[in-house]
Design a protein around this motif. Structure first.
Motif, short mmCIF file in Angstrom:
data_model
loop_
_atom_site.label_atom_id
_atom_site.label_comp_id
_atom_site.label_asym_id
_atom_site.label_seq_id
_atom_site.Cartn_x
_atom_site.Cartn_y
_atom_site.Cartn_z
N PHE A 45 0.85 -1.20 0.00
CA PHE A 45 0.00 0.00 0.00
C PHE A 45 0.88 1.24 0.00
N ARG A 46 0.70 2.12 -0.98
CA ARG A 46 1.37 3.41 -0.95
C ARG A 46 0.65 4.29 0.07
N ALA A 47 1.36 5.28 0.60
CA ALA A 47 0.81 6.13 1.66
C ALA A 47 -0.52 6.76 1.25
N ARG A 48 -0.59 7.34 0.07
CA ARG A 48 -1.83 8.01 -0.36
C ARG A 48 -2.97 7.01 -0.52
N ASP A 49 -2.70 5.87 -1.13
CA ASP A 49 -3.74 4.86 -1.31
C ASP A 49 -4.25 4.34 0.04
N LEU A 50 -3.34 4.15 0.96
CA LEU A 50 -3.73 3.70 2.30
C LEU A 50 -4.61 4.73 2.99
N ALA A 51 -4.21 6.00 2.91
CA ALA A 51 -5.00 7.07 3.52
C ALA A 51 -6.39 7.15 2.91
N ASN A 52 -6.46 7.07 1.59
CA ASN A 52 -7.76 7.13 0.92
C ASN A 52 -8.64 5.93 1.28
N VAL A 85 1.34 2.72 10.61
CA VAL A 85 2.50 2.96 11.45
C VAL A 85 3.78 2.95 10.60
N ARG A 86 3.82 2.06 9.62
CA ARG A 86 5.00 1.95 8.76
C ARG A 86 5.12 3.10 7.77
N VAL A 87 4.00 3.53 7.19
CA VAL A 87 4.07 4.53 6.11
C VAL A 87 3.81 5.96 6.57
N ALA A 88 3.35 6.17 7.78
CA ALA A 88 3.02 7.52 8.26
C ALA A 88 4.15 8.52 8.06
N PRO A 89 5.40 8.16 8.30
CA PRO A 89 6.47 9.15 8.10
C PRO A 89 6.58 9.67 6.66
N SER A 90 6.10 8.89 5.69
CA SER A 90 6.19 9.33 4.29
C SER A 90 4.91 10.01 3.81
N PRO A 93 0.81 15.96 4.44
CA PRO A 93 -0.21 16.35 5.43
C PRO A 93 -1.65 15.96 5.06
N GLN A 94 -2.04 16.07 3.80
CA GLN A 94 -3.40 15.71 3.41
C GLN A 94 -3.68 14.23 3.63
N ALA A 95 -2.73 13.37 3.28
CA ALA A 95 -2.91 11.94 3.49
C ALA A 95 -3.02 11.61 4.98
N LEU A 96 -2.21 12.28 5.76
CA LEU A 96 -2.27 12.07 7.21
C LEU A 96 -3.62 12.52 7.77
#
Length: 101
Positions: A45-52, A85-90, A93-96
């Protein structure tokens, strides 16, 4: 794409339409949950895809289309949370923000 499928369902959840009220009983939705768990487990999962995806799951829960306490749904959310937890650092702000919502 798993994230796109969840995003479209999240948008449907806020509209009045004829889609199933409880998606967890739907076989295709169960397959989508399995695929999301697999992607999370495999670290794909890429960060943006995970957030969405998480944002869409929250919308589905808020509209009572799914129950987060349901077995498969609970397993999926737990897998996605572990991946956050793994991808949050990358995350930008919008994804977070989408993830926290």
């Amino acid at each position: 794409n798993v994230s796109t499928a969840f995003s479209r369902m999240g948008r449907m959840a806020t509209q009045r339409d004829l889609s199933p009220r409880h998606l967890t009983a739907d076989e295709a939705f169960q397959g989508l949950l399995r695929r999301a768990r697999d992607l999370a487990r495999d670290g794909k999962f890429r960060a943006r895809d995970l957030a969405n995806t998480l944002h869409s799951v929250a919308k589905l829960c808020a509209s009572r289309r799914v129950d987060v306490a349901d077995g498969a749904m609970k397993e999926t959310v737990e897998g996605l949370e572990t991946t956050v937890v793994r991808v949050a650092p990358s995350m930008v702000p919008q994804a977070l923000a989408n993830t926290v919502w």
